[in-house]
Design a protein around this motif. Sequence first.
Motif, mmCIF file in Angstrom:
data_model
loop_
_atom_site.group_PDB
_atom_site.id
_atom_site.type_symbol
_atom_site.label_atom_id
_atom_site.label_comp_id
_atom_site.label_asym_id
_atom_site.label_seq_id
_atom_site.Cartn_x
_atom_site.Cartn_y
_atom_site.Cartn_z
ATOM 1 N N LEU A 232 24.629 -21.183 -2.136
ATOM 2 C CA LEU A 232 25.369 -19.981 -2.481
ATOM 3 C C LEU A 232 25.275 -18.990 -1.122
ATOM 4 C CD1 LEU A 232 23.427 -18.813 -5.659
ATOM 5 C CD2 LEU A 232 25.726 -19.323 -5.196
ATOM 6 N N PRO A 233 24.372 -18.721 -0.193
ATOM 7 C CA PRO A 233 24.689 -17.939 0.954
ATOM 8 C C PRO A 233 26.070 -18.521 1.940
ATOM 9 C CG PRO A 233 22.208 -18.577 0.775
ATOM 10 C CD PRO A 233 22.965 -19.398 -0.104
ATOM 11 N N LEU A 234 25.970 -19.808 1.946
ATOM 12 C CA LEU A 234 27.331 -20.509 2.597
ATOM 13 C C LEU A 234 28.740 -19.884 1.674
ATOM 14 C CD1 LEU A 234 26.341 -23.782 3.530
ATOM 15 C CD2 LEU A 234 26.837 -21.918 5.162
ATOM 16 N N ALA A 235 28.430 -19.883 0.441
ATOM 17 C CA ALA A 235 29.812 -19.736 -0.368
ATOM 18 C C ALA A 235 29.875 -18.295 -0.260
ATOM 19 C CB ALA A 235 29.350 -20.089 -1.949
ATOM 20 N N GLN A 236 29.277 -17.285 -0.449
ATOM 21 C CA GLN A 236 29.287 -15.829 -0.081
ATOM 22 C C GLN A 236 29.939 -15.272 1.124
ATOM 23 O OE1 GLN A 236 25.699 -13.291 -0.314
ATOM 24 N NE2 GLN A 236 26.849 -11.676 -0.588
ATOM 25 N N THR A 237 29.466 -16.181 2.105
ATOM 26 C CA THR A 237 30.075 -15.921 3.531
ATOM 27 C C THR A 237 31.588 -16.256 3.652
ATOM 28 O OG1 THR A 237 27.943 -16.153 4.792
ATOM 29 C CG2 THR A 237 29.873 -16.219 6.121
ATOM 30 N N TYR A 238 31.810 -17.551 3.213
ATOM 31 C CA TYR A 238 33.129 -18.132 3.419
ATOM 32 C C TYR A 238 34.077 -17.267 2.319
ATOM 33 C CZ TYR A 238 36.736 -21.430 4.059
ATOM 34 O OH TYR A 238 38.013 -22.060 4.310
ATOM 35 N N ILE A 239 33.843 -17.135 0.992
ATOM 36 C CA ILE A 239 34.673 -16.311 0.213
ATOM 37 C C ILE A 239 35.067 -15.046 0.404
ATOM 38 C CG2 ILE A 239 34.827 -15.784 -2.192
ATOM 39 C CD1 ILE A 239 33.248 -18.106 -3.066
ATOM 40 N N SER A 240 33.958 -14.453 0.884
ATOM 41 C CA SER A 240 34.241 -12.953 1.475
ATOM 42 C C SER A 240 35.079 -12.797 2.601
ATOM 43 C CB SER A 240 32.995 -12.233 1.534
ATOM 44 O OG SER A 240 32.221 -12.739 2.723
ATOM 45 N N ILE A 241 34.901 -13.584 3.429
ATOM 46 C CA ILE A 241 35.779 -13.440 4.995
ATOM 47 C C ILE A 241 37.265 -13.894 4.484
ATOM 48 C CG2 ILE A 241 36.095 -14.151 7.148
ATOM 49 C CD1 ILE A 241 33.027 -14.419 7.343
ATOM 50 N N VAL A 242 37.417 -15.290 4.102
ATOM 51 C CA VAL A 242 38.605 -15.764 3.785
ATOM 52 C C VAL A 242 39.361 -15.003 2.655
ATOM 53 C CG1 VAL A 242 39.925 -17.840 3.330
ATOM 54 C CG2 VAL A 242 38.002 -18.155 4.849
ATOM 55 N N GLY A 243 38.461 -14.587 1.748
ATOM 56 C CA GLY A 243 39.198 -13.993 0.499
ATOM 57 C C GLY A 243 39.650 -12.447 0.945
ATOM 58 N N SER A 244 39.142 -11.808 1.861
ATOM 59 C CA SER A 244 39.524 -10.498 2.093
ATOM 60 C C SER A 244 41.020 -10.579 2.723
ATOM 61 C CB SER A 244 38.468 -9.891 3.308
ATOM 62 O OG SER A 244 38.702 -10.620 4.639
ATOM 63 N N GLY A 245 41.444 -11.824 3.210
ATOM 64 C CA GLY A 245 42.793 -11.947 3.869
ATOM 65 C C GLY A 245 43.788 -12.486 2.666
ATOM 66 N N MET A 246 43.234 -12.409 1.561
ATOM 67 C CA MET A 246 44.431 -12.779 0.407
ATOM 68 C C MET A 246 45.775 -12.182 0.308
ATOM 69 S SD MET A 246 44.538 -15.197 -1.927
ATOM 70 C CE MET A 246 42.942 -15.885 -2.205
ATOM 71 N N VAL A 247 45.774 -10.993 1.058
ATOM 72 C CA VAL A 247 47.057 -10.405 1.065
ATOM 73 C C VAL A 247 47.915 -11.245 2.057
ATOM 74 C CG1 VAL A 247 46.249 -8.785 2.988
ATOM 75 C CG2 VAL A 247 48.055 -7.856 1.516
ATOM 76 N N LEU A 248 47.298 -11.375 3.299
ATOM 77 C CA LEU A 248 48.234 -12.485 4.042
ATOM 78 C C LEU A 248 48.619 -13.755 3.382
ATOM 79 C CD1 LEU A 248 45.765 -12.053 6.985
ATOM 80 C CD2 LEU A 248 47.715 -10.838 6.570
ATOM 81 N N THR A 249 47.546 -14.112 2.702
ATOM 82 C CA THR A 249 48.042 -15.585 1.679
ATOM 83 C C THR A 249 49.463 -15.352 1.048
ATOM 84 O OG1 THR A 249 45.749 -16.184 1.912
ATOM 85 C CG2 THR A 249 47.213 -17.298 0.488
ATOM 86 N N ALA A 250 49.262 -13.988 0.257
ATOM 87 C CA ALA A 250 50.145 -13.618 -0.840
ATOM 88 C C ALA A 250 51.609 -13.407 0.080
ATOM 89 C CB ALA A 250 49.926 -12.564 -1.352
ATOM 90 N N LEU A 251 51.457 -12.706 1.177
ATOM 91 C CA LEU A 251 52.811 -12.588 1.719
ATOM 92 C C LEU A 251 53.497 -13.907 2.345
ATOM 93 C CD1 LEU A 251 51.781 -9.124 3.708
ATOM 94 C CD2 LEU A 251 53.740 -9.464 1.845
ATOM 95 N N THR A 252 52.297 -14.563 2.998
ATOM 96 C CA THR A 252 52.890 -15.787 3.510
ATOM 97 C C THR A 252 53.551 -16.956 2.630
ATOM 98 O OG1 THR A 252 51.151 -15.962 5.208
ATOM 99 C CG2 THR A 252 52.072 -17.813 4.891
ATOM 100 N N ALA A 253 52.866 -16.744 1.239
ATOM 101 C CA ALA A 253 53.575 -17.602 0.214
ATOM 102 C C ALA A 253 54.909 -17.105 -0.297
ATOM 103 C CB ALA A 253 52.567 -17.667 -0.799
ATOM 104 N N ALA A 254 54.936 -15.867 -0.254
ATOM 105 C CA ALA A 254 56.328 -15.178 -0.926
ATOM 106 C C ALA A 254 57.375 -15.498 0.217
ATOM 107 C CB ALA A 254 56.104 -13.539 -1.207
ATOM 108 N N LEU A 255 57.043 -14.922 1.583
ATOM 109 C CA LEU A 255 58.109 -15.215 2.579
ATOM 110 C C LEU A 255 58.389 -16.589 2.633
ATOM 111 C CD1 LEU A 255 56.243 -12.605 5.070
ATOM 112 C CD2 LEU A 255 58.507 -12.399 3.885
ATOM 113 N N SER A 256 57.501 -17.467 2.799
ATOM 114 C CA SER A 256 57.779 -18.880 2.911
ATOM 115 C C SER A 256 58.839 -19.511 1.825
ATOM 116 C CB SER A 256 56.567 -19.776 2.992
ATOM 117 O OG SER A 256 55.770 -19.517 4.166
ATOM 118 N N THR A 257 58.592 -18.987 0.782
ATOM 119 C CA THR A 257 59.404 -19.313 -0.611
ATOM 120 C C THR A 257 60.629 -18.785 -0.316
ATOM 121 O OG1 THR A 257 57.273 -19.383 -1.767
ATOM 122 C CG2 THR A 257 59.262 -19.193 -3.034
ATOM 123 N N VAL A 258 60.769 -17.648 -0.040
ATOM 124 C CA VAL A 258 61.993 -16.730 -0.257
ATOM 125 C C VAL A 258 62.999 -17.606 1.139
ATOM 126 C CG1 VAL A 258 63.092 -14.780 0.698
ATOM 127 C CG2 VAL A 258 61.387 -14.719 -1.016
#
Length: 469
Positions: A124-150
């Motif tokens: 659980l401690p490892l999962a909390q660290t990884y999900i919180s850091i990478v997940g906080s950049g989900m806006v970047l993932t969203a923009l990257t996915a949309a822009l690449s698709t377009v």
Amino acid sequence: MVQTEKSKFTLWLLAWPIFVELLLQLLLGVVDTLMVSRVSDDAVAVVGLANQVFQAMMILFMTVASGAGILIAQKLGAKQNEEARTVAIMATTVSGLIGIVLSVVLYKEALPLARLFQLEDRLLPLAQTYISIVGSGMVLTALTAALSTVIRNTGNTKGPMITAIGMNIIHILFNYGFIYGAFGFPQLGLTGVAISTLVSRLLATCLLLFMFISAFERRMTWQDLIVFNRKLFGAILKIGWPMGVNMSSWVLSQLTIYTVLATMGARELAARTYLNTLESICFMLGYSIALAVQIQIAHLYGAGRMKEAYRSGYRGTWIGLGLVCFNSLILFFTFKSFLSFFTSDVDILKLGFSCLGLALVLQPGKMINMGFGNALSAIGDTRFNMIISLISMWGVAAGLSYYLGLHSGWGLAGIYVAMICDEYLRGLLVVIRWRQMKYLRRAEANKVNAANLKTGASVTESAGTSLHA
């Protein structure tokens, strides 16, 4: 100019940059898995499960991006460039807004999400660290996915490929620095891997935004951020929401399967993560062909070239199937060396070797399903894919995984048998649907009707049958 536009949407010119892009994105995942395996197998299990969580969240903005991508290719095929541009703008802004909301949720709720999937307490401690850091950049993932698709659906598949190259180089360097304390970086282990992922996605987003500005005949401006066309957005959702349900069904059923695996133990979870990485390498060429076929068919469909669109579905899928089968043979003979490179855990190695044959049998079914499924999506026949996905993924993939994997005690092998049954069942159904040509017949009839209205002639019945010629 006409010849240039046609050559721009040929299967090979579309497919090879997609392949390079996807291969490099996959290498990013392989590098993650390989470098994280130097931290611990527990960390690999956490990354594998966390990535499933992220994929589940991505459905919300991929629904918009996927529908928009198909509509853009159709509009460009019909020479409606301004409408295609408007669709691209809306897809990017809406995806970005959804990404912001997801970033906040994942950052604040990382631990409850980790607990939701029955992880062992020590993970659980490892999962909390990884999900919180990478997940906080989900806006970047969203923009990257949309822009690449377009960008990809305008016929420019090289742009996202170039971005993937840069993203991989940065990610590998930062990974190495944070995990091993090289280049003056602090040695942060899994936390460093998460930070590296975040930085590489930020730089990729910036590069894609630069390409997006000049992706259409009229350049983008800041004022375009408020552009909204209700009719076109409705068209995006009409294509996209069944695709979103389809993707949700797949991701959530995979999460269910990963939850079943988690109850078996960390070794089963890690073995599936390693196998999935190697399978993805095997399937990558076929997947790139399937994506290229989708763009090509959408463009042909928009241009009213129904006969060519129908034939492209077969041609692309059979090419992809041949490549996937060839890659499966290569993986069969090199698998032992590959898996041993990732881990030295004897139990994980035994699990992987025991499921190798099943993993390779799965790949041709995935190609048939992906090839004809993408062809159906390209012409707007997305509800059929949605319906069969809901039935098969849950009734067969998830349900049979639980029954064979846990109830019958087959373990990881039982889960693979369930996934094989799911892929081949859906593959058979999409082949039958493509042969029926329901949407192609309707579009051909509409084209003939429109031509007859101009000439004053009566409506003919040759529209549908001519597609077979």
